[in-house]
Design a protein around this motif. Sequence first.
Motif, PDB file in Angstrom:
ATOM      1  N   GLU A 201       2.993  -3.000  -6.848  1.00  0.00           N
ATOM      2  CA  GLU A 201       3.428  -4.233  -7.559  1.00  0.00           C
ATOM      3  C   GLU A 201       4.962  -4.177  -8.121  1.00  0.00           C
ATOM      4  O   GLU A 201       5.645  -5.131  -8.281  1.00  0.00           O
ATOM      5  CB  GLU A 201       2.229  -4.374  -8.795  1.00  0.00           C
ATOM      6  CG  GLU A 201       2.635  -5.726  -9.671  1.00  0.00           C
ATOM      7  CD  GLU A 201       1.435  -5.856 -10.484  1.00  0.00           C
ATOM      8  OE1 GLU A 201       1.344  -4.784 -11.501  1.00  0.00           O
ATOM      9  OE2 GLU A 201       0.570  -6.678 -10.748  1.00  0.00           O
ATOM     10  N   THR A 202       5.192  -2.686  -8.643  1.00  0.00           N
ATOM     11  CA  THR A 202       6.283  -2.459  -9.117  1.00  0.00           C
ATOM     12  C   THR A 202       7.404  -2.683  -8.263  1.00  0.00           C
ATOM     13  O   THR A 202       8.381  -3.090  -8.426  1.00  0.00           O
ATOM     14  CB  THR A 202       6.263  -1.064 -10.031  1.00  0.00           C
ATOM     15  OG1 THR A 202       5.127  -1.149 -11.067  1.00  0.00           O
ATOM     16  CG2 THR A 202       7.890  -0.757 -10.668  1.00  0.00           C
ATOM     17  N   ALA A 203       7.060  -2.013  -7.072  1.00  0.00           N
ATOM     18  CA  ALA A 203       8.217  -1.919  -6.073  1.00  0.00           C
ATOM     19  C   ALA A 203       8.501  -3.296  -5.358  1.00  0.00           C
ATOM     20  O   ALA A 203       9.473  -3.764  -5.139  1.00  0.00           O
ATOM     21  CB  ALA A 203       7.638  -1.043  -4.871  1.00  0.00           C
ATOM     22  N   ARG A 249      -9.793  -7.445  -7.176  1.00  0.00           N
ATOM     23  CA  ARG A 249      -9.133  -6.301  -6.291  1.00  0.00           C
ATOM     24  C   ARG A 249      -7.883  -6.693  -5.764  1.00  0.00           C
ATOM     25  O   ARG A 249      -7.602  -6.919  -4.641  1.00  0.00           O
ATOM     26  CB  ARG A 249     -10.144  -6.238  -5.214  1.00  0.00           C
ATOM     27  CG  ARG A 249     -11.470  -5.633  -5.434  1.00  0.00           C
ATOM     28  CD  ARG A 249     -11.461  -4.126  -5.977  1.00  0.00           C
ATOM     29  NE  ARG A 249     -12.543  -3.241  -6.097  1.00  0.00           N
ATOM     30  CZ  ARG A 249     -13.154  -3.404  -7.297  1.00  0.00           C
ATOM     31  NH1 ARG A 249     -12.418  -4.060  -8.217  1.00  0.00           N
ATOM     32  NH2 ARG A 249     -14.517  -2.861  -7.394  1.00  0.00           N
ATOM     33  N   PRO A 250      -6.862  -6.860  -6.936  1.00  0.00           N
ATOM     34  CA  PRO A 250      -5.604  -7.326  -6.651  1.00  0.00           C
ATOM     35  C   PRO A 250      -4.909  -6.486  -5.536  1.00  0.00           C
ATOM     36  O   PRO A 250      -3.957  -7.009  -4.834  1.00  0.00           O
ATOM     37  CB  PRO A 250      -4.847  -7.374  -7.761  1.00  0.00           C
ATOM     38  CG  PRO A 250      -5.421  -6.174  -8.540  1.00  0.00           C
ATOM     39  CD  PRO A 250      -7.074  -6.350  -8.190  1.00  0.00           C
ATOM     40  N   TRP A 251      -5.062  -5.228  -5.582  1.00  0.00           N
ATOM     41  CA  TRP A 251      -4.324  -4.265  -4.453  1.00  0.00           C
ATOM     42  C   TRP A 251      -4.549  -4.609  -3.040  1.00  0.00           C
ATOM     43  O   TRP A 251      -3.565  -4.163  -2.121  1.00  0.00           O
ATOM     44  CB  TRP A 251      -4.875  -2.958  -4.607  1.00  0.00           C
ATOM     45  CG  TRP A 251      -6.207  -2.738  -4.801  1.00  0.00           C
ATOM     46  CD1 TRP A 251      -7.296  -2.635  -3.927  1.00  0.00           C
ATOM     47  CD2 TRP A 251      -6.867  -2.339  -6.069  1.00  0.00           C
ATOM     48  NE1 TRP A 251      -8.518  -2.482  -4.456  1.00  0.00           N
ATOM     49  CE2 TRP A 251      -8.434  -2.150  -5.566  1.00  0.00           C
ATOM     50  CE3 TRP A 251      -6.401  -2.324  -7.481  1.00  0.00           C
ATOM     51  CZ2 TRP A 251      -9.212  -1.849  -6.785  1.00  0.00           C
ATOM     52  CZ3 TRP A 251      -7.447  -2.209  -8.423  1.00  0.00           C
ATOM     53  CH2 TRP A 251      -8.705  -1.950  -8.113  1.00  0.00           C
ATOM     54  N   SER A 343      12.088   2.124  -0.012  1.00  0.00           N
ATOM     55  CA  SER A 343      12.743   2.939  -1.007  1.00  0.00           C
ATOM     56  C   SER A 343      12.118   2.454  -2.305  1.00  0.00           C
ATOM     57  O   SER A 343      12.024   3.908  -3.205  1.00  0.00           O
ATOM     58  CB  SER A 343      14.396   2.370  -0.824  1.00  0.00           C
ATOM     59  OG  SER A 343      14.790   3.377  -1.939  1.00  0.00           O
ATOM     60  N   GLU A 344      11.881   1.406  -2.487  1.00  0.00           N
ATOM     61  CA  GLU A 344      11.485   1.149  -4.072  1.00  0.00           C
ATOM     62  C   GLU A 344       9.838   1.744  -4.136  1.00  0.00           C
ATOM     63  O   GLU A 344       9.395   2.213  -5.233  1.00  0.00           O
ATOM     64  CB  GLU A 344      11.405  -0.282  -4.451  1.00  0.00           C
ATOM     65  CG  GLU A 344      12.663  -0.851  -4.650  1.00  0.00           C
ATOM     66  CD  GLU A 344      13.282  -0.434  -5.733  1.00  0.00           C
ATOM     67  OE1 GLU A 344      12.711   0.063  -6.575  1.00  0.00           O
ATOM     68  OE2 GLU A 344      14.392  -0.782  -6.039  1.00  0.00           O
ATOM     69  N   ILE A 345       9.183   1.690  -3.024  1.00  0.00           N
ATOM     70  CA  ILE A 345       7.818   2.031  -2.984  1.00  0.00           C
ATOM     71  C   ILE A 345       7.840   3.652  -3.052  1.00  0.00           C
ATOM     72  O   ILE A 345       6.974   4.133  -3.903  1.00  0.00           O
ATOM     73  CB  ILE A 345       7.087   1.741  -1.765  1.00  0.00           C
ATOM     74  CG1 ILE A 345       6.585   0.420  -1.674  1.00  0.00           C
ATOM     75  CG2 ILE A 345       5.739   2.472  -1.452  1.00  0.00           C
ATOM     76  CD1 ILE A 345       6.283  -0.391  -0.177  1.00  0.00           C
ATOM     77  N   ARG A 346       8.606   4.460  -2.526  1.00  0.00           N
ATOM     78  CA  ARG A 346       8.825   5.829  -2.605  1.00  0.00           C
ATOM     79  C   ARG A 346       9.137   6.168  -4.033  1.00  0.00           C
ATOM     80  O   ARG A 346       8.535   7.254  -4.696  1.00  0.00           O
ATOM     81  CB  ARG A 346       9.870   6.248  -1.581  1.00  0.00           C
ATOM     82  CG  ARG A 346       9.630   6.075  -0.280  1.00  0.00           C
ATOM     83  CD  ARG A 346      10.532   7.191   0.614  1.00  0.00           C
ATOM     84  NE  ARG A 346      11.792   6.945   0.552  1.00  0.00           N
ATOM     85  CZ  ARG A 346      12.520   5.695   1.247  1.00  0.00           C
ATOM     86  NH1 ARG A 346      11.820   5.284   2.012  1.00  0.00           N
ATOM     87  NH2 ARG A 346      13.886   5.654   0.937  1.00  0.00           N
ATOM     88  N   TYR A 347       9.957   5.657  -4.670  1.00  0.00           N
ATOM     89  CA  TYR A 347      10.297   5.684  -6.015  1.00  0.00           C
ATOM     90  C   TYR A 347       9.189   5.518  -7.047  1.00  0.00           C
ATOM     91  O   TYR A 347       8.773   6.346  -7.767  1.00  0.00           O
ATOM     92  CB  TYR A 347      11.487   4.894  -6.493  1.00  0.00           C
ATOM     93  CG  TYR A 347      12.161   5.427  -7.614  1.00  0.00           C
ATOM     94  CD1 TYR A 347      12.969   6.146  -8.190  1.00  0.00           C
ATOM     95  CD2 TYR A 347      11.572   4.256  -9.010  1.00  0.00           C
ATOM     96  CE1 TYR A 347      13.413   6.580  -9.513  1.00  0.00           C
ATOM     97  CE2 TYR A 347      12.004   4.686 -10.282  1.00  0.00           C
ATOM     98  CZ  TYR A 347      12.720   5.545 -10.373  1.00  0.00           C
ATOM     99  OH  TYR A 347      13.105   5.967 -11.772  1.00  0.00           O
ATOM    100  N   SER A 348       8.581   4.573  -6.740  1.00  0.00           N
ATOM    101  CA  SER A 348       7.269   4.059  -7.485  1.00  0.00           C
ATOM    102  C   SER A 348       6.124   4.885  -7.312  1.00  0.00           C
ATOM    103  O   SER A 348       5.591   5.265  -8.454  1.00  0.00           O
ATOM    104  CB  SER A 348       6.938   2.666  -7.304  1.00  0.00           C
ATOM    105  OG  SER A 348       8.053   1.679  -7.769  1.00  0.00           O
ATOM    106  N   LEU A 349       6.028   5.521  -5.987  1.00  0.00           N
ATOM    107  CA  LEU A 349       4.983   6.518  -5.770  1.00  0.00           C
ATOM    108  C   LEU A 349       4.976   7.558  -6.778  1.00  0.00           C
ATOM    109  O   LEU A 349       4.124   8.317  -7.481  1.00  0.00           O
ATOM    110  CB  LEU A 349       5.092   6.753  -4.578  1.00  0.00           C
ATOM    111  CG  LEU A 349       4.091   6.097  -3.605  1.00  0.00           C
ATOM    112  CD1 LEU A 349       4.423   6.629  -2.024  1.00  0.00           C
ATOM    113  CD2 LEU A 349       2.719   5.942  -3.694  1.00  0.00           C
ATOM    114  N   ASP A 350       6.379   8.233  -6.726  1.00  0.00           N
ATOM    115  CA  ASP A 350       6.703   9.209  -7.780  1.00  0.00           C
ATOM    116  C   ASP A 350       6.469   9.000  -9.192  1.00  0.00           C
ATOM    117  O   ASP A 350       6.007   9.655 -10.097  1.00  0.00           O
ATOM    118  CB  ASP A 350       8.179   9.694  -7.724  1.00  0.00           C
ATOM    119  CG  ASP A 350       8.096  10.499  -6.143  1.00  0.00           C
ATOM    120  OD1 ASP A 350       7.012  10.890  -5.613  1.00  0.00           O
ATOM    121  OD2 ASP A 350       9.367  10.793  -5.641  1.00  0.00           O
TER     122      ASP A 350
END
Length: 392
Positions: A201-203, A249-251, A343-350
């Motif tokens: 969601e954030t990414a 189950r929004p994911w 790139s945003e998903i990688r950052y948000s995962l961390d």
Amino acid sequence: MPRFAYNKNQLTENLQKQLKDAELKFVTAGSHSFNALENDGILDLMQIAIEIGAQMGKVNIHDIFYGRKTIRNEAINKFNHFSTTIRQILEEPIKNHCVAATCDMWSDDYVKRSYLDFSVFWATQEYKLSHCLLRCKHFTEDNKTGINIWQEIRSIFESFNLSFGDTPVVTDQGSNMVAAFNITQEARFPCMAHRCNTTLETAWSRTDTKHPTFAMFNLAVRELRKYVNQTTGIQEKLPKTLKGGGGTRPWRCYFNIHDSLNTSYEKLNIILRERQEQHRLFNIDPVLLNEIVQLMNPFSMVFDKLEAANQPTFQNVVPSYYRMINDVQPKSNDHKIIIDLKSEIRYSLDEKYLSSILQLHWIGTYLDPSFKSFFFVSDRLYLETQKTEKSR
């Protein structure tokens, strides 16, 4: 083939008409949905009535049918019996410290009422994992405070003799839910399926803000779904009906929405052209759409590993992080928006997911023979740090 598309010739034409009229009256006079006619509950009720008639002959339904008060009392009796049975079942697992729980505040997809549900999970001496919903209670908007939630949870603990301080509970990161468990410092673990959803969601939101083209793409997808759902004669012609949001189950919506649109894109193009509405597809790049589906597909499998009810999931939390990191590595032929989204998903995962992983997750992974070697961890220095922490 639909379950009711079989031969009705066992009934005379007159009986068929009477049955159809009665079913129609049930729907219209009782304000029931047409789907209610295919509900297993109503079918079981009708089957019991047929069997009663076969044994007793023709009877007046008003002479044998139970009313709302009797059935309400029966429901209460069944519930009390169920509660007693569950208390007895939980006695041994509680003594053996083999009980955990989940607690969630959610809203239904239609009326948007809020509910709190509380489920317990326990392991038997044969290492069989079982679970049971102990309570589902309606909460009004002004009652969803931390103290009110905790009072309800405390009531559940006391009703089923759960051990305070010895029953770990998995919840989302909602501020009211966190506050509820902080009142007595109960052991609370983050729901990693929710954390994964927050990551996506954030990414997604950050990429939408950064790329006007992506923002127009997302808006066009939302508007197209709205148009198709509000216009008759389109959904039933599509190879895969356009999916809506994920509801409780929004994911799963990131994959389901775009996969259904991608599958039906060519057919939609034909239908919309016939209706002079083809402009609704102008901002939906089919190449980008297909790449989004390919990107989101592995996340559906990750969610399956994180939210299973009948098998342990604790050991999957750490491997899932590395699986997701691997899946969002850039490729030379990626669409430029996909590159930024990854790139945003990688950052948000961390930021959102890795920061929620606890030492107990690492221990759970280590105790699983298939993950014990931590073969999936690329940073060996970080791995040695985790091993040192676990050995303490």
